[in-house]
Design a protein around this motif. Sequence first.
Motif, PDB file in Angstrom:
ATOM      1  N   ALA A  68     -21.793  -1.983  22.353  1.00  5.37           N
ATOM      2  CA  ALA A  68     -20.724  -1.433  21.519  1.00  5.37           C
ATOM      3  C   ALA A  68     -20.716  -2.230  20.220  1.00  5.37           C
ATOM      4  CB  ALA A  68     -19.373  -1.542  22.221  1.00  5.37           C
ATOM      5  N   PRO A  69     -20.175  -1.663  19.159  1.00  3.32           N
ATOM      6  CA  PRO A  69     -20.150  -2.410  17.899  1.00  3.32           C
ATOM      7  C   PRO A  69     -19.202  -3.614  17.997  1.00  3.32           C
ATOM      8  CG  PRO A  69     -18.896  -0.377  17.697  1.00  3.32           C
ATOM      9  CD  PRO A  69     -19.570  -0.337  19.030  1.00  3.32           C
ATOM     10  N   MET A  77     -13.263   6.922  17.426  1.00  7.51           N
ATOM     11  CA  MET A  77     -14.589   7.262  17.953  1.00  7.51           C
ATOM     12  C   MET A  77     -15.465   6.021  17.997  1.00  7.51           C
ATOM     13  SD  MET A  77     -15.384  10.979  16.193  1.00  7.51           S
ATOM     14  CE  MET A  77     -16.879  10.310  15.577  1.00  7.51           C
ATOM     15  N   VAL A  78     -15.340   5.252  19.050  1.00 14.63           N
ATOM     16  CA  VAL A  78     -16.129   4.034  19.193  1.00 14.63           C
ATOM     17  C   VAL A  78     -17.269   4.318  20.168  1.00 14.63           C
ATOM     18  CG1 VAL A  78     -16.104   1.617  19.861  1.00 14.63           C
ATOM     19  CG2 VAL A  78     -14.092   2.621  18.771  1.00 14.63           C
ATOM     20  N   ARG A 120     -18.204   8.032  23.768  1.00 14.42           N
ATOM     21  CA  ARG A 120     -17.324   7.502  22.728  1.00 14.42           C
ATOM     22  C   ARG A 120     -15.946   7.352  23.332  1.00 14.42           C
ATOM     23  NH1 ARG A 120     -19.962   7.583  17.989  1.00 14.42           N
ATOM     24  NH2 ARG A 120     -21.643   9.067  17.729  1.00 14.42           N
ATOM     25  N   ILE A 121     -15.286   6.250  23.015  1.00 13.10           N
ATOM     26  CA  ILE A 121     -13.943   6.006  23.518  1.00 13.10           C
ATOM     27  C   ILE A 121     -13.002   5.750  22.356  1.00 13.10           C
ATOM     28  CG2 ILE A 121     -14.726   5.125  25.747  1.00 13.10           C
ATOM     29  CD1 ILE A 121     -14.224   2.290  24.712  1.00 13.10           C
ATOM     30  N   ARG A 122     -11.715   5.867  22.612  1.00 13.47           N
ATOM     31  CA  ARG A 122     -10.696   5.561  21.606  1.00 13.47           C
ATOM     32  C   ARG A 122     -10.156   4.164  21.860  1.00 13.47           C
ATOM     33  NH1 ARG A 122      -7.735  10.122  19.043  1.00 13.47           N
ATOM     34  NH2 ARG A 122      -8.956  11.955  19.547  1.00 13.47           N
ATOM     35  N   ALA A 142     -17.854  -6.478  33.894  1.00 11.34           N
ATOM     36  CA  ALA A 142     -18.316  -7.118  32.656  1.00 11.34           C
ATOM     37  C   ALA A 142     -17.270  -6.832  31.584  1.00 11.34           C
ATOM     38  CB  ALA A 142     -19.685  -6.575  32.241  1.00 11.34           C
ATOM     39  N   ARG A 143     -17.241  -7.669  30.557  1.00  8.32           N
ATOM     40  CA  ARG A 143     -16.244  -7.539  29.499  1.00  8.32           C
ATOM     41  C   ARG A 143     -16.914  -7.705  28.151  1.00  8.32           C
ATOM     42  NH1 ARG A 143     -13.738 -10.820  26.130  1.00  8.32           N
ATOM     43  NH2 ARG A 143     -14.751 -12.642  26.988  1.00  8.32           N
ATOM     44  N   ARG A 144     -16.406  -6.965  27.159  1.00  7.25           N
ATOM     45  CA  ARG A 144     -16.906  -7.092  25.782  1.00  7.25           C
ATOM     46  C   ARG A 144     -15.741  -6.877  24.836  1.00  7.25           C
ATOM     47  NH1 ARG A 144     -20.121  -7.216  21.818  1.00  7.25           N
ATOM     48  NH2 ARG A 144     -21.238  -5.650  20.673  1.00  7.25           N
TER      49      ARG A 144
END
Length: 155
Positions: A68-69, A77-78, A120-122, A142-144
């Motif tokens: 993910a960015p 829109m991620v 894509r998630i919000r 996992a976490r980011r």
Amino acid sequence: MHAGRRSALRRAGALTVYGALVLAGFVPPAQAFSERDEAVFSSSTLDEAFRALSAGDAQRTEGIRIVAPDIAENGAMVPIEIAVDIDGATRIAILVENNPNKVAGIFEFGDDVLPEVQTRIRLSESSDVYVLAWAQGRVYMARREVRVTVGGCIA
């Protein structure tokens, strides 16, 4: 083309895709048309979401890759990509800590399908994104962190 006709064509197309997936054996019939689990999707805290998903004992792992960015310009829109490198993984859930509703999505896989998701998630604001994976009777996590410049959720 009229809006009503477009809507009808869209629904017919979706039913055709579901039917093809069911006939091909990729999606069991009950799963294709299963009901939404309100306890999971209406969770207002991360602890509630983990309990509703029966994932309170999730173990951290390096076997889940989250792409993910670092900074998303638009939280509406991620893009996110998830790949699970754990044998026997059959389910993936995406949770967003700072969203009003914590669960962003749940994906289930058959035994012969690679557990990978691109979607894509919000994000309402900068937040930790958690990914849970179920494999061989255990839950892995996992976490980011993803920072957002413009939030994407209103409620």
